[in-house]
Design a protein around this motif. Structure first.
Motif, short mmCIF file in Angstrom:
data_model
loop_
_atom_site.label_atom_id
_atom_site.label_comp_id
_atom_site.label_asym_id
_atom_site.label_seq_id
_atom_site.Cartn_x
_atom_site.Cartn_y
_atom_site.Cartn_z
N UNK A 139 -9.47 3.17 11.34
CA UNK A 139 -8.14 3.59 10.91
C UNK A 139 -7.17 2.46 11.21
N UNK A 140 -6.21 2.30 10.31
CA UNK A 140 -5.17 1.27 10.44
C UNK A 140 -3.84 1.91 10.06
N UNK A 141 -2.73 1.37 10.50
CA UNK A 141 -1.44 1.92 10.09
C UNK A 141 -1.31 1.93 8.57
N UNK A 142 -0.80 3.02 8.06
CA UNK A 142 -0.62 3.13 6.61
C UNK A 142 0.65 2.38 6.21
N UNK A 143 0.47 1.28 5.50
CA UNK A 143 1.60 0.43 5.12
C UNK A 143 1.57 0.17 3.62
N UNK A 144 2.70 -0.28 3.12
CA UNK A 144 2.76 -0.71 1.73
C UNK A 144 1.96 -2.00 1.55
N UNK A 145 1.43 -2.17 0.36
CA UNK A 145 0.65 -3.38 0.11
C UNK A 145 1.46 -4.64 0.35
N UNK A 146 2.74 -4.57 0.07
CA UNK A 146 3.59 -5.75 0.23
C UNK A 146 3.75 -6.16 1.69
N UNK A 147 3.40 -5.26 2.64
CA UNK A 147 3.51 -5.59 4.06
C UNK A 147 2.24 -6.23 4.60
N UNK A 148 1.21 -6.33 3.78
CA UNK A 148 -0.05 -6.93 4.21
C UNK A 148 0.00 -8.44 4.01
N UNK A 149 -0.58 -9.22 4.91
CA UNK A 149 -0.55 -10.69 4.76
C UNK A 149 -1.17 -11.14 3.44
N UNK A 150 -2.29 -10.52 3.04
CA UNK A 150 -2.91 -10.84 1.76
C UNK A 150 -3.74 -9.64 1.32
N UNK A 151 -3.82 -9.46 0.00
CA UNK A 151 -4.58 -8.32 -0.52
C UNK A 151 -4.87 -8.55 -1.99
#
Length: 338
Positions: free
Chosen positions: A304-316
């Motif tokens: 499990x990881x914090x549920x965040x918006x894709x834009x908050x991820x370093x890369x995706x």
């Protein structure tokens, strides 16, 4: 649940252990060829873009443990629907298995897309029709994935709300024991039935929890007290807070299981030990589902990881999954190798 292996000698055990430690310590030292044989030249995939390129090329490569994956409804802008506090994530070992599916069944795309969802732990896949994508990503430097054992959930709840009597230790113990003492032929759906009363056959047929399918008073009372699920527009924090303050029944293992079910998507296929599970045929075992053992139907590592918006991820990157036609997925029961 860990699979036990016996080796012929202490020396072979030590050699295997040393080899494993070396590989864990150097995740970019090798990769896998199309047939799954280790290739000492090419490095492991370490970025989402590299993963998508391997997927498109139908290559089988090793994947660095810094990469994670979550399936989501197409068009979604966060890992999970916005009300969830935590998102479920597949590990790098899962990502390697998805590449094997893609390489093996690329000409039968439904086996790839549905195979991924089955490996993750989706029920109701015979008729699943929601367009679904696979998000591959890295986490921010200050975020760590956590193993979703029951003990982890209750620690997170204590951190969120302060230590309270909402989740009594005795009930936590009973819940953990119910899932950790499964005999050879019993699985986590059976454990869910033992704890909550909800009948296995009805759950697998897609019926919602109710008294009509045997769900007990504690479980149903917990669902009612918690209120709407984040899937229905609520949020995890409010859901757990409602259970904490509104539930008036026995705070037993069934009630605690109900809170996790309602507020954080810990469904009846959840193992509570950080491994995936499904009653469908494991895509990598060449036998029908009813001829696969319970142990063989456990799948990969989950976090499990914090549920965040894709834009908050370093890369995706986003990879659309081809799910084929609902109702034409006999391989879920007959097996993928046919």
């Amino acid at each position: 649940m860990k699979r036990q292996r016996s080796l012929g000698s202490r020396a072979r055990s030590l050699a295997a252990l040393v080899t494993g430690l070396l590989l864990l310590g150097t995740p970019s030292a090798f990769s896998l060829s199309r047939d799954g044989v280790s290739d000492p030249v090419a490095p492991c995939i370490s970025t989402p873009a590299e993963y998508r390129a391997a997927w498109e090329a139908r290559e089988v490569r090793c994947v660095a443990p810094s990469l994670f994956a979550t399936t989501h409804a197409r068009g979604q802008t966060s890992l999970y629907p916005s009300g969830f506090r935590q998102a479920w994530a597949g590990s790098s070992t899962n990502l390697e298995q998805y590449l094997k599916l893609r390489a093996r069944y690329g000409d039968q795309p439904a086996k790839v897309g549905i195979g991924v969802l089955s490996y993750v732990g989706y029920p109701g896949l015979e008729d699943w029709s929601t367009p679904t994508d696979l998000e591959v990503y890295t986490l921010p430097a200050d975020v760590r994935a956590q193993v979703p054992a029951f003990e982890t959930w209750f620690r997170l709840l204590d951190e969120e709300f302060g230590t309270t009597g909402a989740y009594p230790l005795a009930a936590q113990r009973d819940l953990v024991v119910a899932y950790s003492r499964l005999n050879r032929d019993k699985d986590v759906v059976g454990a869910f039935q033992d704890v909550t009363g909800c009948r296995r056959d009805a759950l697998l047929a897609g019926e919602a929890p109710s008294a009509e399918i045997g769900c007990n008073r504690s479980f149903l009372g917990a669902l009612a007290a918690a209120g709407p699920s984040p899937y229905d527009g609520a949020d995890s924090r409010t859901c757990f807070a409602n259970f904490q303050t509104r539930y008036r029944g026995d705070r037993d293992a069934s009630a605690l299981r109900g809170a996790l079910y309602q507020c954080q998507d810990a469904g009846f296929l959840n193992t509570g030990v950080g491994l995936g599970y499904n009653t469908y045929a494991n895509p990598f075992v060449c036998r029908p589902a009813d001829r696969q053992s319970v142990r063989e139907r456990y799948t990969g590592r989950e976090f499990i990881v914090p549920n965040v918006r894709f834009t908050a991820l370093p890369s995706h990157v986003d990879i659309p999954l081809d799910l084929g036609t609902p109702g034409q997925r006999g391989f879920l029961q007959a097996g993928y190798c046919r």
